[in-house]
Design an enzyme around this catalytic site. Structure first.
Site, mmCIF file in Angstrom:
data_model
loop_
_atom_site.group_PDB
_atom_site.id
_atom_site.type_symbol
_atom_site.label_atom_id
_atom_site.label_comp_id
_atom_site.label_asym_id
_atom_site.label_seq_id
_atom_site.Cartn_x
_atom_site.Cartn_y
_atom_site.Cartn_z
ATOM 1 N N ARG A 154 34.447 30.780 38.726
ATOM 2 C CA ARG A 154 34.174 31.086 37.318
ATOM 3 C C ARG A 154 33.423 29.932 36.678
ATOM 4 O O ARG A 154 33.829 28.775 36.750
ATOM 5 C CB ARG A 154 35.494 31.324 36.570
ATOM 6 C CG ARG A 154 35.365 31.423 35.051
ATOM 7 C CD ARG A 154 34.740 32.747 34.625
ATOM 8 N NE ARG A 154 34.394 32.767 33.217
ATOM 9 C CZ ARG A 154 35.150 33.256 32.249
ATOM 10 N NH1 ARG A 154 36.320 33.754 32.529
ATOM 11 N NH2 ARG A 154 34.733 33.255 31.001
ATOM 12 N N ARG A 156 30.702 37.333 35.178
ATOM 13 C CA ARG A 156 31.630 36.363 35.746
ATOM 14 C C ARG A 156 32.221 36.870 37.052
ATOM 15 O O ARG A 156 32.421 38.063 37.220
ATOM 16 C CB ARG A 156 32.738 36.017 34.761
ATOM 17 C CG ARG A 156 33.408 37.240 34.190
ATOM 18 C CD ARG A 156 34.105 36.961 32.895
ATOM 19 N NE ARG A 156 33.151 36.700 31.850
ATOM 20 C CZ ARG A 156 33.327 36.956 30.583
ATOM 21 N NH1 ARG A 156 34.434 37.482 30.176
ATOM 22 N NH2 ARG A 156 32.431 36.669 29.698
ATOM 23 N N ASP A 161 37.544 36.811 35.582
ATOM 24 C CA ASP A 161 37.995 36.510 34.225
ATOM 25 C C ASP A 161 39.464 36.912 34.148
ATOM 26 O O ASP A 161 39.816 38.033 34.529
ATOM 27 C CB ASP A 161 37.173 37.317 33.215
ATOM 28 C CG ASP A 161 37.559 37.039 31.783
ATOM 29 O OD1 ASP A 161 37.795 35.865 31.446
ATOM 30 O OD2 ASP A 161 37.624 37.999 30.988
ATOM 31 N N ASP A 212 42.449 36.940 31.327
ATOM 32 C CA ASP A 212 42.824 36.747 29.920
ATOM 33 C C ASP A 212 44.334 36.891 29.774
ATOM 34 O O ASP A 212 44.928 37.838 30.292
ATOM 35 C CB ASP A 212 42.156 37.786 29.020
ATOM 36 C CG ASP A 212 40.640 37.651 29.011
ATOM 37 O OD1 ASP A 212 40.152 36.507 29.083
ATOM 38 O OD2 ASP A 212 39.956 38.682 28.921
#
Length: 137
Positions: free
Chosen positions: A116, A125, A128, A130
């Site tokens: 990343r 990307r 990712d 989150d």
């Protein structure tokens, strides 16, 4: 392994540690997206890698994260940002005793392990991850 399969009870937290559940959203739109998502899940739930300062040693299992549930994989179109390939996405629910900052460091270390690079807002990307929410229960 306790707490790693759907329907399995999560491992109990160490004595004196509050149990927390966290929701993590994973996405990938570069390279072998499916292999990256699978690798990301395995890396999050596995032992911490080099340079992770032992993150996870205080939580469920050696990673600090115990799987509660894992969604199917969905393909989604990117929203905003430059033109880019479609994403594969999944959501993981885990039990953790990691403090919020340690959890953030853990997911960022996994992102970095999968290449990343944060160059462009809403850009493509490799991986990712989150942190959507973490709640104590």
């Amino acid at each position: 392994m306790n707490g790693t399969g759907p329907g399995s009870p999560p491992a109990p937290p160490p004595a004196g540690e509050p149990a927390r559940r966290t929701v993590l959203a994973l996405g990938s739109n570069l390279g072998d997206r499916l292999a990256t998502l699978q690798g990301g899940v395995e890396a999050l739930l596995g032992p911490p890698g080099p340079g992770s300062s032992g993150l996870g040693s205080s939580g469920p299992g050696s990673s600090g994260l115990a799987l509660v549930a894992l969604s199917p994989v969905y393909e989604t179109v990117p929203v905003g940002g430059p033109p880019q390939p479609e994403y594969l996405n999944a959501v993981l629910i885990a039990e953790t005793t990691l403090p919020a900052t340690a959890l953030l460091r853990r997911v960022q270390a996994v992102e970095a392990a999968f290449g990343r690079v944060r160059q462009e807002v809403w850009g493509p990307r490799t991986l990712d991850v989150d942190v959507i929410v973490t709640v104590t229960w």
